[in-house]
Scaffold this motif. Sequence first.
Motif, PDB file in Angstrom:
ATOM      1  N   SER A  33      25.881   1.416  55.292  1.00 47.62           N
ATOM      2  CA  SER A  33      24.298   1.541  55.097  1.00 47.62           C
ATOM      3  C   SER A  33      23.717   1.123  56.645  1.00 47.62           C
ATOM      4  CB  SER A  33      23.805   0.463  54.461  1.00 47.62           C
ATOM      5  OG  SER A  33      22.179   0.447  54.183  1.00 47.62           O
ATOM      6  N   LEU A  34      23.240   2.343  57.179  1.00 48.50           N
ATOM      7  CA  LEU A  34      23.024   2.281  58.696  1.00 48.50           C
ATOM      8  C   LEU A  34      21.189   2.198  58.778  1.00 48.50           C
ATOM      9  CD1 LEU A  34      25.494   4.863  60.195  1.00 48.50           C
ATOM     10  CD2 LEU A  34      25.551   2.245  60.354  1.00 48.50           C
ATOM     11  N   SER A  35      20.642   2.384  57.678  1.00 50.69           N
ATOM     12  CA  SER A  35      19.270   2.496  57.565  1.00 50.69           C
ATOM     13  C   SER A  35      18.731   1.098  57.638  1.00 50.69           C
ATOM     14  CB  SER A  35      18.689   3.385  56.390  1.00 50.69           C
ATOM     15  OG  SER A  35      19.036   2.738  55.235  1.00 50.69           O
ATOM     16  N   HIS A  36      19.332   0.028  57.181  1.00 51.67           N
ATOM     17  CA  HIS A  36      18.773  -1.165  57.139  1.00 51.67           C
ATOM     18  C   HIS A  36      18.588  -1.735  58.600  1.00 51.67           C
ATOM     19  CE1 HIS A  36      18.002  -5.397  55.588  1.00 51.67           C
ATOM     20  NE2 HIS A  36      19.042  -5.757  56.443  1.00 51.67           N
ATOM     21  N   ARG A  37      17.386  -2.512  58.632  1.00 44.77           N
ATOM     22  CA  ARG A  37      16.873  -3.056  59.859  1.00 44.77           C
ATOM     23  C   ARG A  37      16.740  -4.542  59.322  1.00 44.77           C
ATOM     24  NH1 ARG A  37      19.028   1.038  60.901  1.00 44.77           N
ATOM     25  NH2 ARG A  37      18.000   2.740  62.247  1.00 44.77           N
ATOM     26  N   ILE A  38      16.641  -5.338  60.794  1.00 45.93           N
ATOM     27  CA  ILE A  38      16.618  -6.629  60.574  1.00 45.93           C
ATOM     28  C   ILE A  38      15.162  -7.083  60.803  1.00 45.93           C
ATOM     29  CG2 ILE A  38      17.153  -8.880  61.524  1.00 45.93           C
ATOM     30  CD1 ILE A  38      19.867  -7.941  62.364  1.00 45.93           C
ATOM     31  N   ARG A  39      14.615  -6.591  61.830  1.00 46.71           N
ATOM     32  CA  ARG A  39      12.960  -6.710  62.055  1.00 46.71           C
ATOM     33  C   ARG A  39      12.566  -8.093  62.154  1.00 46.71           C
ATOM     34  NH1 ARG A  39      13.006  -2.038  58.872  1.00 46.71           N
ATOM     35  NH2 ARG A  39      12.414  -0.040  60.034  1.00 46.71           N
ATOM     36  N   LEU A  40      13.196  -9.002  62.840  1.00 49.81           N
ATOM     37  CA  LEU A  40      13.004 -10.555  63.037  1.00 49.81           C
ATOM     38  C   LEU A  40      11.752 -10.697  63.785  1.00 49.81           C
ATOM     39  CD1 LEU A  40      14.368 -13.040  62.380  1.00 49.81           C
ATOM     40  CD2 LEU A  40      15.292 -13.049  64.690  1.00 49.81           C
ATOM     41  N   ARG A  41      10.864 -11.434  62.955  1.00 49.76           N
ATOM     42  CA  ARG A  41       9.526 -11.700  63.558  1.00 49.76           C
ATOM     43  C   ARG A  41       9.709 -13.126  64.467  1.00 49.76           C
ATOM     44  NH1 ARG A  41       5.648  -8.767  61.032  1.00 49.76           N
ATOM     45  NH2 ARG A  41       6.155  -7.601  59.080  1.00 49.76           N
ATOM     46  N   GLY A  42       8.491 -13.126  65.157  1.00 47.36           N
ATOM     47  CA  GLY A  42       8.476 -14.449  66.055  1.00 47.36           C
ATOM     48  C   GLY A  42       8.521 -14.021  67.349  1.00 47.36           C
ATOM     49  N   ARG A  43       8.275 -14.972  68.344  1.00 47.48           N
ATOM     50  CA  ARG A  43       8.479 -14.855  69.698  1.00 47.48           C
ATOM     51  C   ARG A  43       9.660 -14.616  70.191  1.00 47.48           C
ATOM     52  NH1 ARG A  43       3.884 -16.378  72.527  1.00 47.48           N
ATOM     53  NH2 ARG A  43       2.215 -17.239  71.303  1.00 47.48           N
ATOM     54  N   ARG A  44       9.792 -13.987  71.364  1.00 43.67           N
ATOM     55  CA  ARG A  44      10.977 -13.686  72.060  1.00 43.67           C
ATOM     56  C   ARG A  44      12.000 -14.828  72.383  1.00 43.67           C
ATOM     57  NH1 ARG A  44      12.314 -11.843  77.124  1.00 43.67           N
ATOM     58  NH2 ARG A  44      10.210 -11.826  77.941  1.00 43.67           N
ATOM     59  N   ASP A  45      13.148 -14.858  72.116  1.00 43.14           N
ATOM     60  CA  ASP A  45      14.178 -15.880  72.207  1.00 43.14           C
ATOM     61  C   ASP A  45      15.435 -15.208  72.224  1.00 43.14           C
ATOM     62  OD1 ASP A  45      14.749 -15.786  69.531  1.00 43.14           O
ATOM     63  OD2 ASP A  45      13.654 -17.708  69.376  1.00 43.14           O
ATOM     64  N   GLU A  46      16.550 -16.001  72.284  1.00 46.80           N
ATOM     65  CA  GLU A  46      18.107 -15.482  72.173  1.00 46.80           C
ATOM     66  C   GLU A  46      18.219 -14.507  70.741  1.00 46.80           C
ATOM     67  OE1 GLU A  46      17.146 -18.325  73.392  1.00 46.80           O
ATOM     68  OE2 GLU A  46      18.196 -18.935  75.099  1.00 46.80           O
ATOM     69  N   LEU A  47      17.844 -15.214  69.951  1.00 42.18           N
ATOM     70  CA  LEU A  47      18.186 -14.798  68.509  1.00 42.18           C
ATOM     71  C   LEU A  47      17.156 -13.499  68.345  1.00 42.18           C
ATOM     72  CD1 LEU A  47      18.294 -18.070  66.323  1.00 42.18           C
ATOM     73  CD2 LEU A  47      20.167 -16.475  67.244  1.00 42.18           C
ATOM     74  N   SER A  48      15.751 -13.508  68.596  1.00 36.92           N
ATOM     75  CA  SER A  48      15.163 -12.469  68.433  1.00 36.92           C
ATOM     76  C   SER A  48      15.398 -11.112  69.303  1.00 36.92           C
ATOM     77  CB  SER A  48      13.680 -12.633  68.677  1.00 36.92           C
ATOM     78  OG  SER A  48      13.487 -13.195  70.074  1.00 36.92           O
ATOM     79  N   GLU A  49      15.944 -11.555  70.655  1.00 36.09           N
ATOM     80  CA  GLU A  49      16.712 -10.463  71.582  1.00 36.09           C
ATOM     81  C   GLU A  49      17.748  -9.653  70.849  1.00 36.09           C
ATOM     82  OE1 GLU A  49      17.153 -11.917  75.550  1.00 36.09           O
ATOM     83  OE2 GLU A  49      15.115 -12.002  75.891  1.00 36.09           O
TER      84      GLU A  49
END
Length: 358
Positions: free
Chosen positions: A105-121
């Motif tokens: 399944s390549l259409s799934h995206r995480i789309r993590l919200r919040g400010r930029r940090d190591e995990l969001s990057e």
Amino acid sequence: MARGRGLSVRLRLTLSYAGFLMVAGVLLLAVVWVFLLRYVPDGPFVEPTFSPSRTDLQRAFLPKAAMAMGALLVVGLVGGWMLAGWMLAPLTRITDAARLAADGSLSHRIRLRGRRDELSELADTFDAMLARIEAQVEEQKRFAANASHELRTPLAITQTLLEVARNDRSGDHEVLVDRLHSVNARAIDLTEALLLLSRADQRSFVRREVDLSLAAEEVAETLLPLAEKYDVTLETTGDLAPALGSPALLVQLVTNLVHNAIVHNLPAQGTVRVTTGHRQGRAVLVVENTGPALNPQLVATLAEPFQRGTERIRNDHDGVGLGLAIVKSIARAHDGQLLLEPREGGGLRVTVVLPAGP
């Protein structure tokens, strides 16, 4: 996804755990303070004639201290577990997305919200990687379907011609032989183009220094008779443009661009201009040709395999639809870029940017 700069995950974890330990320490000191105060007299201190045994203090304090430490341990474990779960929850989402991608399944995206940090990057990088992989898979599917269709066409034509010849044994087969020769030549050209495209995609070549200006002059001299046939003026200008790559593939890149610029031109008195140069540590090759005005949407698809610009193509020279696809693949194999844009007044401008050689 645009993000504002936030605290790093390491700093947030450090502050969270440090703050929790500080609270636990304060609670511990408070417990010790409360129990010790019970053994401090309210009035003025008078040295007693009888010294109390330390065992009394130990019996009174140690069980309570042990109970307090046990409570702190439980609270620390539960609180630390909750804090770690809260801080590392994005990793769970990334792991779930990776499992879905592994299952196809390549259409799934995480789309993590919040400010930029190591995990969001990390999440954004993973989403970008999935997008690229999905696009490449779809491109490979289209390529396989188009290649099958293109290869089936000459075989179907050959079969039809042979059936006609078998049913008409008394006829003149000279025209039939000419048609079979033409169809077979087209099938060979298509197969060779597919092999070249595969070779470029695999990057199975030795890198050497190649001057794009010399390659352009060599190609222009080779294709000059074709330009004269189509009444096209061929010009080459520019400075030295040393690049690092496969000489054969880079010459093929220049050949495809100049050949396309010649055959996809004005019916008469057309122009092809080839320019080379060195710009900001990159070798640049620009091929421009005159012609009718092109739709930007059409230009954006010209580098896809088996995509032909039908609005500007000659009836007697439609090629196999892999010219610019091969150019794009060669440029990508050399860590370069291929840029297509319509010219003002008609025609196409193709720019190839490659890493410069020593």
